[in-house]
Structure formats: C-alpha cells, structure tokens
Write an enzyme that holds these catalytic residues in place. Sequence first.
Site, PDB file in Angstrom:
ATOM      1  N   ASP A   1       0.902  -1.145   0.000  1.00  0.00           N
ATOM      2  CA  ASP A   1       0.000   0.000   0.000  1.00  0.00           C
ATOM      3  C   ASP A   1       0.938   1.191   0.000  1.00  0.00           C
ATOM      4  O   ASP A   1       1.551   1.506   1.022  1.00  0.00           O
ATOM      5  CB  ASP A   1      -0.882   0.000   1.261  1.00  0.00           C
ATOM      6  CG  ASP A   1      -1.895   1.132   1.228  1.00  0.00           C
ATOM      7  OD1 ASP A   1      -1.488   2.266   0.894  1.00  0.00           O
ATOM      8  OD2 ASP A   1      -3.076   0.901   1.507  1.00  0.00           O
ATOM      9  N   HIS A   2       1.075   1.832  -1.165  1.00  0.00           N
ATOM     10  CA  HIS A   2       2.174   2.805  -1.270  1.00  0.00           C
ATOM     11  C   HIS A   2       2.001   4.004  -0.331  1.00  0.00           C
ATOM     12  O   HIS A   2       2.950   4.698  -0.032  1.00  0.00           O
ATOM     13  CB  HIS A   2       2.393   3.251  -2.721  1.00  0.00           C
ATOM     14  CG  HIS A   2       1.384   4.231  -3.229  1.00  0.00           C
ATOM     15  ND1 HIS A   2       0.157   3.862  -3.713  1.00  0.00           N
ATOM     16  CD2 HIS A   2       1.416   5.581  -3.320  1.00  0.00           C
ATOM     17  CE1 HIS A   2      -0.519   4.940  -4.082  1.00  0.00           C
ATOM     18  NE2 HIS A   2       0.229   5.997  -3.859  1.00  0.00           N
TER      19      HIS A   2
ATOM     20  N   HIS B   1      -5.891   2.675   1.278  1.00  0.00           N
ATOM     21  CA  HIS B   1      -5.114   3.833   1.745  1.00  0.00           C
ATOM     22  C   HIS B   1      -5.749   4.518   2.968  1.00  0.00           C
ATOM     23  O   HIS B   1      -5.072   4.757   3.971  1.00  0.00           O
ATOM     24  CB  HIS B   1      -4.970   4.869   0.628  1.00  0.00           C
ATOM     25  CG  HIS B   1      -4.384   4.322  -0.642  1.00  0.00           C
ATOM     26  ND1 HIS B   1      -3.375   3.387  -0.653  1.00  0.00           N
ATOM     27  CD2 HIS B   1      -4.653   4.570  -1.944  1.00  0.00           C
ATOM     28  CE1 HIS B   1      -3.057   3.102  -1.911  1.00  0.00           C
ATOM     29  NE2 HIS B   1      -3.821   3.805  -2.717  1.00  0.00           N
TER      30      HIS B   1
HETATM   31  C1  BG6 Z   1      -3.809   4.554  -6.323  1.00  0.00           C
HETATM   32  C2  BG6 Z   1      -5.187   4.637  -6.929  1.00  0.00           C
HETATM   33  O1  BG6 Z   1      -3.730   3.484  -5.418  1.00  0.00           O
HETATM   34  O2  BG6 Z   1      -3.515   5.757  -5.642  1.00  0.00           O
HETATM   35  C3  BG6 Z   1      -5.306   5.827  -7.858  1.00  0.00           C
HETATM   36  O3  BG6 Z   1      -5.455   3.446  -7.658  1.00  0.00           O
HETATM   37  C4  BG6 Z   1      -4.894   7.097  -7.147  1.00  0.00           C
HETATM   38  O4  BG6 Z   1      -6.628   5.976  -8.358  1.00  0.00           O
HETATM   39  C5  BG6 Z   1      -3.531   6.914  -6.477  1.00  0.00           C
HETATM   40  O5  BG6 Z   1      -4.840   8.153  -8.094  1.00  0.00           O
HETATM   41  C6  BG6 Z   1      -3.200   8.108  -5.607  1.00  0.00           C
HETATM   42  O6  BG6 Z   1      -1.879   7.986  -5.157  1.00  0.00           O
HETATM   43  P1  BG6 Z   1      -1.040   9.286  -4.780  1.00  0.00           P
HETATM   44  O7  BG6 Z   1       0.225   8.749  -4.205  1.00  0.00           O
HETATM   45  O8  BG6 Z   1      -0.843  10.044  -6.066  1.00  0.00           O
HETATM   46  O9  BG6 Z   1      -1.883  10.048  -3.827  1.00  0.00           O
END
Ligand code: BG6
Length: 485
Positions: free
Chosen positions: A171-172, A234
């Site tokens: 989960d980045h 997230h």
């Molecule tokens: C991803 C989603 O996990 O996270 C995307 O699938 C979203 O829809 C993205 O745009 C948002 O990541 P960040 O790091 O740009 O906030």
Amino acid sequence: MSFDLVFFGGTGDLTWRKLMPALFQAWRHGKLPAHGRILAVARDDRDDAGYRAWLKDRLQEAESAKRPSEEEFARFSELIHYLRMDLSQPTDYQRLKEWLAARNADTVVIYLATSPHLFPSICEQLGACGLNHDRVRVVLEKPLGHDLASAQEINRVVRSVFSEQQALRIDHYLGKPSVQNLMALRFGNVLFEPLWRRESIANIQITLAESIGVGTRGDFYDRTGALRDMIQNHALQLLTMIAMEPPSSANADAIRDEKLKVLRSLKPFDAISVARDVVRGQYRAGNVEGHAAVGYIEENKVPPGSHTETFVALRCEIQNWRWAGVPFYLRTGKRLAQRQAEIVVNFKATPHPIFPGPNAANKLVIKLQPEDGLELQLLAAKGTSSGAEHEALSPVSLDLDFDKAFPTNRVGAYERMLLDALAGRLNLFVRSDEQEQAWRWVEPILEAWSAQPNGLRPYAAGTWGPPAASALVARDGFAWAEEEC
Ligand code: BG6
C-alpha cells in the site's frame, strides 16, 4: 548483497510511471544495493536494447529534476534486462528460472505489477517451478481482490506457495515520508500521547482529495470505484496508524497486530448506518484549477449511465476505550477542488473559557501531500489590544515543513517500498489478516449500495464533493477543515 528484481507487467503503466522512476532515484542516490539486476517481464517481443530504448523515452516524461541525463541513463540501464513471457506457459517460467539461476542472487524479489486476477495463477506457476524458495519474495500490488471472498481466494493461493514473510502486500501510502512521520510523531515523542484519546479529541478527519479525473484508466476505475480504490486500503491504513495503540516494539508484527486491532474495533455498518453515514458521489462537468473538466460518464472507456462512485465520505467509530464516541470522517474523491491529502486532528475546546471571543480549539494537521509537514494550530494573544482587560485570542500556527527540515535525498513512497522489499523489511507491508479485515468492514457498504444503485449524488468537478458530505459532518456540529471560518 546481490539481488534480482523482476517486474511482471514490465511494460505496464505502474512500471514505467512509478516503479522504474523510483528505482532510478534509488540508484541515483546510491541506495540500491550493488550487484543487482532488474528484469522486466512482458508479452511483447523485445530484447534488452529495445526495452531500454523504450524505457528511456518513458523516463523523459518525469518532472525535470527526476529525469535521467544521457550519461546517467546509460549507466543505470546496464542493470536492466528484458524477458518475453507468456504468463500462461509453464515453459516460460522455466526460462525465467534459468535466467535467475545464472546469477543465483542472494535475494530475488518478484513484483506483480499485473492485473490482480493473474496473481493466483502466477504464484502457482512460480511455485510449480520452484521459484518460491526462501530467497524469493513476491510483491503484490493493490487492488487485492474486489471483495472479501476474492481477497481470501487470492490469499489462499498465495499462502499455498509463499509464507506470510515472503508475500509483501503493498500500500504505497505507507511508504510516504509523512506517514512514517506519523509513527515518529506518536511514538517518538511524549508530547501528544496523553492527549491522543477521547478525553481531548473532538474528531479526526482523513481527506485524500485528488484533482485529477480517471484519465486513461476509465475501464479499471469503473469496475472499482472510490471505495475499493482508496478507502478500503489507503484511507483505512492511515486510520490504523492514527488510532493504533503504541506497539511494544518497531517490529513488523508488533505494529501490524496493533493495526489489526483497530480494524477489528471499527463499528460495523448495516443498511441503515450506510444510508445515514456514507455519502457517495460522481463528478459532473466543471472547472478544476482553472481548466474545464468533463463529467465522469463522458470520460474515455466509462460506460454511459455508470453508477460507479468517484467520491466517498463516511463517518465511522472505533469501539474501544481510547476512541469510543469520537467520530472519524474519511473522505476521498477524484476531480475535487485540489490535490490534498491530510489528516486533521481536532482537539476539544478548553473546558472553561476565560478569554473573550469564541472558544476555538487546537488542531493538528498532518499534511501528506502536496506538502509534507505538520501544522499545529494554537491560540495566542496578539498583544495589540488597547484598553480592553483581555483581548480575544487569535489562531496562530506552528508550521513544520519536512522537505525544508530534511532537505537532502528524502525517499519517495515507491522508492522506500522497493528498498524495503529488497531488504526484507516488512513493517510497511500489509498482512493478509489486516487486508481481509478491511474488506470485511467495507463489504456491507458495497452490499447496501448494490441494493440501492440510485443513491449516487452528483457534484461539479472542481468542488469538494456533494453537499451531503458537508451535512454528514455538520450533523455532529463539526465542519471539514476547508469549510471552517
Ligand atoms: C492509487 C489509486 O492506489 O492511488 C489511484 O489506484 C490514485 O486511483 C492513487 O490516483 C493516488 O496515489 P497518490 O500517491 O498520487 O496520492
């Protein structure tokens, strides 16, 4: 340590937009362990030189500070190789095995940046050819499943091939530096812990707002929607980090046990509470940051008449001694007024106001993006009163910008996750029981929505979502951060 890092889905969007740029930054900063090889696996007929040339063009699309120079790319690309594979063919896995055997690296990380419905068959094939030995780790990108049953099925197959320590669910958001700092703030300082509870906190708001629309991913997004795309993973992961009890150590399982307890303590939804406490919306045409934007159903690859939600706001409660009665508001959406991810902790007002004027309260804002920082809002006397016995207090902020405090070589989310995967540090990866519990909690929302497909509320692109999202918070006597006067 020697390593081989293999990307299934080597020509996919995630690989060239996020993973390869992150690896390049790690290499540029000297953080990538020496003696490594990177292997992109995909279906197209290319060789190493062809893939490197393709990747070089893609990396030029990064923002200028992150673009490789000619000379840098030439050196970085020596690490990169390409293998053509048809993922349904056992013989192709044998070729992968031979490629890896030529080096016999200390660590092999296989990153599945493919569509998740392929995860079970890929894992089975890897197991069948012996690529699940204890030097192999597999990284699974979200979304892992589309409901509890499908997530459990993926986990069942993955577990039959790899141990929990070998299967890293990413989960980045957990790799974002600001989220690391959330742990540091809570458990590295004594200041906030005594206040981090129902006696002092009025409510907590988690906002993950995006100004972008669904872009080229209309078909994926339409099958997914905001609840599965952002809340199930997230937003809930951030909630666990905010609400968890202090773990007994920084050990991966000590942290993940505490996160799981939070998920288990979330008050379950039913059809009545979904109707009352969950708002779903879909964007219509509007204007975002000065640019005209089309509505969701006009987007490429989105079917006409789609009922997929691009916005969710919900109110939830954690049923334990620390948090009983404190509302947590979670909100995410595409095509909102601005890109902003933040957690706002609203403290209670002082019990007995002695100053004139409104009895405003303290607030801690944990900024995830675009800024990475902390803002503590206090009340102070300006010292400009003339004649009055006591002047009304004014809000003032203690502002901390982590990019300024730590200006050099901060590691981005994917860079951090890749380096952790190579090193076998599991703290930031989601355990299967956490992930399944998160699905268990969102599932009644999905069920209630499919029974009532017409409950979508429209909102104009460039706003903060449907008015019902404001009403949700106003009902408790609160307001979203941007609505406060
Ligand atoms: C991803 C989603 O996990 O996270 C995307 O699938 C979203 O829809 C993205 O745009 C948002 O990541 P960040 O790091 O740009 O906030």
